[in-house]
Design a protein around this motif. Structure first.
Motif, mmCIF file in Angstrom:
data_model
loop_
_atom_site.group_PDB
_atom_site.id
_atom_site.type_symbol
_atom_site.label_atom_id
_atom_site.label_comp_id
_atom_site.label_asym_id
_atom_site.label_seq_id
_atom_site.Cartn_x
_atom_site.Cartn_y
_atom_site.Cartn_z
ATOM 1 N N ARG A 1 86.757 56.198 48.128
ATOM 2 C CA ARG A 1 86.969 56.589 49.507
ATOM 3 C C ARG A 1 86.002 57.701 49.920
ATOM 4 N NH1 ARG A 1 93.597 57.181 49.226
ATOM 5 N NH2 ARG A 1 94.019 55.021 48.556
ATOM 6 N N ALA A 2 85.522 57.613 51.149
ATOM 7 C CA ALA A 2 84.721 58.701 51.709
ATOM 8 C C ALA A 2 85.648 59.836 52.117
ATOM 9 C CB ALA A 2 83.931 58.200 52.913
ATOM 10 N N GLY A 3 85.189 61.073 51.912
ATOM 11 C CA GLY A 3 85.976 62.224 52.338
ATOM 12 C C GLY A 3 87.022 62.637 51.328
ATOM 13 N N GLY A 4 87.893 63.529 51.776
ATOM 14 C CA GLY A 4 88.947 64.074 50.932
ATOM 15 C C GLY A 4 88.811 65.573 50.796
ATOM 16 N N ILE A 5 89.765 66.319 51.339
ATOM 17 C CA ILE A 5 89.759 67.775 51.221
ATOM 18 C C ILE A 5 91.105 68.223 50.659
ATOM 19 C CG2 ILE A 5 88.089 68.173 53.060
ATOM 20 C CD1 ILE A 5 90.387 68.769 54.953
ATOM 21 N N PRO A 6 91.129 69.334 49.932
ATOM 22 C CA PRO A 6 92.369 69.784 49.294
ATOM 23 C C PRO A 6 93.366 70.362 50.298
ATOM 24 C CG PRO A 6 90.606 71.350 48.869
ATOM 25 C CD PRO A 6 89.977 70.172 49.559
ATOM 26 N N LYS A 7 94.649 70.224 49.964
ATOM 27 C CA LYS A 7 95.705 70.851 50.761
ATOM 28 C C LYS A 7 95.882 72.319 50.379
ATOM 29 C CE LYS A 7 98.263 66.485 51.225
ATOM 30 N NZ LYS A 7 99.535 65.779 50.922
ATOM 31 N N ASP A 8 95.532 72.627 49.127
ATOM 32 C CA ASP A 8 95.639 74.002 48.654
ATOM 33 C C ASP A 8 94.636 74.873 49.415
ATOM 34 O OD1 ASP A 8 96.667 75.817 46.245
ATOM 35 O OD2 ASP A 8 94.516 76.185 46.506
ATOM 36 N N LEU A 9 95.109 75.865 50.153
ATOM 37 C CA LEU A 9 94.254 76.662 51.032
ATOM 38 C C LEU A 9 93.226 77.489 50.257
ATOM 39 C CD1 LEU A 9 96.851 77.878 53.697
ATOM 40 C CD2 LEU A 9 95.246 75.955 53.832
ATOM 41 N N LYS A 10 93.621 77.995 49.107
ATOM 42 C CA LYS A 10 92.693 78.791 48.302
ATOM 43 C C LYS A 10 91.530 77.933 47.827
ATOM 44 C CE LYS A 10 92.482 81.840 44.277
ATOM 45 N NZ LYS A 10 93.253 82.446 43.143
ATOM 46 N N LEU A 11 91.839 76.720 47.325
ATOM 47 C CA LEU A 11 90.789 75.806 46.870
ATOM 48 C C LEU A 11 89.927 75.354 48.045
ATOM 49 C CD1 LEU A 11 89.407 74.107 44.708
ATOM 50 C CD2 LEU A 11 91.192 72.367 45.019
ATOM 51 N N LEU A 12 90.574 75.067 49.168
ATOM 52 C CA LEU A 12 89.835 74.649 50.366
ATOM 53 C C LEU A 12 88.865 75.738 50.815
ATOM 54 C CD1 LEU A 12 89.306 72.701 52.700
ATOM 55 C CD2 LEU A 12 91.284 73.716 53.889
ATOM 56 N N ASN A 13 89.300 76.978 50.791
ATOM 57 C CA ASN A 13 88.442 78.092 51.198
ATOM 58 C C ASN A 13 87.264 78.248 50.241
ATOM 59 O OD1 ASN A 13 87.918 80.596 52.811
ATOM 60 N ND2 ASN A 13 88.292 81.558 50.807
ATOM 61 N N THR A 14 87.529 78.085 48.933
ATOM 62 C CA THR A 14 86.458 78.194 47.933
ATOM 63 C C THR A 14 85.393 77.124 48.156
ATOM 64 O OG1 THR A 14 87.991 79.104 46.286
ATOM 65 C CG2 THR A 14 85.940 78.137 45.460
ATOM 66 N N LEU A 15 85.838 75.883 48.376
ATOM 67 C CA LEU A 15 84.898 74.778 48.562
ATOM 68 C C LEU A 15 84.151 74.887 49.889
ATOM 69 C CD1 LEU A 15 87.085 71.826 47.194
ATOM 70 C CD2 LEU A 15 85.081 72.854 46.106
ATOM 71 N N THR A 16 84.856 75.293 50.944
ATOM 72 C CA THR A 16 84.210 75.429 52.257
ATOM 73 C C THR A 16 83.170 76.534 52.245
ATOM 74 O OG1 THR A 16 86.243 74.676 53.348
ATOM 75 C CG2 THR A 16 84.620 75.778 54.717
ATOM 76 N N THR A 17 83.479 77.637 51.580
ATOM 77 C CA THR A 17 82.524 78.745 51.472
ATOM 78 C C THR A 17 81.249 78.295 50.765
ATOM 79 O OG1 THR A 17 84.325 80.370 51.403
ATOM 80 C CG2 THR A 17 82.169 81.073 50.575
ATOM 81 N N LYS A 18 81.393 77.462 49.745
ATOM 82 C CA LYS A 18 80.230 77.012 48.967
ATOM 83 C C LYS A 18 79.475 75.889 49.650
ATOM 84 C CE LYS A 18 78.857 75.283 44.420
ATOM 85 N NZ LYS A 18 79.287 74.957 43.035
ATOM 86 N N HIS A 19 80.207 74.914 50.236
ATOM 87 C CA HIS A 19 79.572 73.696 50.729
ATOM 88 C C HIS A 19 79.458 73.614 52.249
ATOM 89 C CE1 HIS A 19 79.429 71.831 46.743
ATOM 90 N NE2 HIS A 19 80.651 72.321 46.536
#
Length: 330
Positions: free
Chosen positions: A71-89
């Protein structure tokens, strides 16, 4: 004369998958969130697996025959993990992401999420992974323009929807399992002996497995590791036959030789091919009986002992190899 039948089950694996790429990988379950950064992802040349390893982590693998969807896409529900990935990518995190859905059934599905370096790479891997998996439905819903844009999707699909692979010979199945062990390395890139022991532990004591590894001049301690280069397929093949001897083939061999020799002569082998192995329902015009010339070709292919090969004889080891490697029609 019966002609050799070439059964080609191979499928072309897209070059970007063979070369590999560095991704971030994350999983998210009820009580567990895991992030593995900078993992090198690759596909093998036969289209059996997608495997990955990062610095200081153990290697892992997904069997492509167990992949149900890419599947294309997919983001975590965990806010801490989401923030870590968004900051990097960045804010286009979802456009760079893929979700690999796999499992032995359609109830217990595992979701592996990967984040690619850029959107273009994500599209290439989407196309490639779908091409080598059996996700046929996705093909039916792609327009021509979408097909051009998602090259990876189609590429991966083609090597996973490989129905011929269910008909491969036992030797190829063993090779696939040996390759899997080679991907399940520890942090230092070596194969743990305990991983090999778990492979054969069903119905066997680990002590026996360690003993046979020692007989094969391989590290045999419970906490030992093996260099991947040292754990060749020939070593794995010998290990398999020592742990799981084929008594049925041995009985067949004895019945043919009547226990009087440690080899089958040419006449005995021809009789075995025509009376035991060949399907009697085959049309004799289209599929003639085996003769001396074809039997000699088979002996030359599978017999490892040079003296027996020169004398047109087939040993028990040669017979096992012929049965394990032969297609439906030799």
């Amino acid at each position: 004369m019966t002609k050799k039948f070439e059964f080609d089950w191979h499928i072309s694996v897209p070059e970007p998958l063979l070369t590999g790429c560095v991704f971030d990988r994350w999983t998210e379950e009820k009580d567990n969130v895991e992030l593995e950064q900078r993992a090198m992802f690759k596909g093998d040349e036969y289209g059996f697996f997608i495997y990955w390893k990062s610095e200081g982590k153990e290697g892992d693998v997904i069997e492509l025959c167990q992949v149900s969807d890419i599947r294309a896409g997919g983001i975590p529900k965990d806010l801490k993990l989401l923030n870590t990935l968004t900051t990097k990518h960045g804010q286009d995190l979802e456009d760079k992401s893929l979700t690999i859905c796999s499992g032995t059934d359609y109830i217990n599905i595992n979701y592996q999420h990967i984040v690619c370096p850029n959107v273009e790479t994500a599209k290439v891997w989407l196309d490639g992974l779908r091409k080598i998996t059996h996700n046929v439905k996705a093909n039916n819903f792609l327009s021509h323009d979408m097909f051009e844009k998602t090259i990876w999707q189609q590429s991966l699909r083609s090597i996973t929807h490989n129905n011929k692979i269910v008909n491969v010979c036992p030797r190829t199945v063993l090779m696939k399992h040996w390759m899997r062990l080679g991907f399940l390395v520890d942090q230092k890139g070596k194969i743990p002996v305990k991983v090999i022991a778990r492979t054969f532990a069903s119905g066997k004591t680990e002590k026996l497995i360690y003993q046979i590894l020692s007989e094969l001049d391989l590290p045999s301690g419970k906490n030992d590791t093996i260099e991947p280069e040292a754990f060749t397929f020939d070593k794995f093949y010998a290990l398999y036959h020592k742990i799981c001897p084929r008594n049925d083939i041995e009985e067949l061999f004895r019945s043919i030789t009547q226990g009087k020799a440690d080899y089958m002569n040419l006449d005995q082998f021809i009789n075995f091919l025509n009376e035991k192995q060949r399907d009697p329902r085959l049309n004799e015009i289209l599929y003639p009986l085996y003769d001396e010339k074809r039997a000699k070709e088979i002996i030359d292919t599978y017999e490892q002992d040079e003296a027996s090969k020169t004398a047109n004889r087939l040993t028990k080891d040669g017979l096992i190899r012929q049965i394990f490697q032969a297609s439906v029609i030799n």
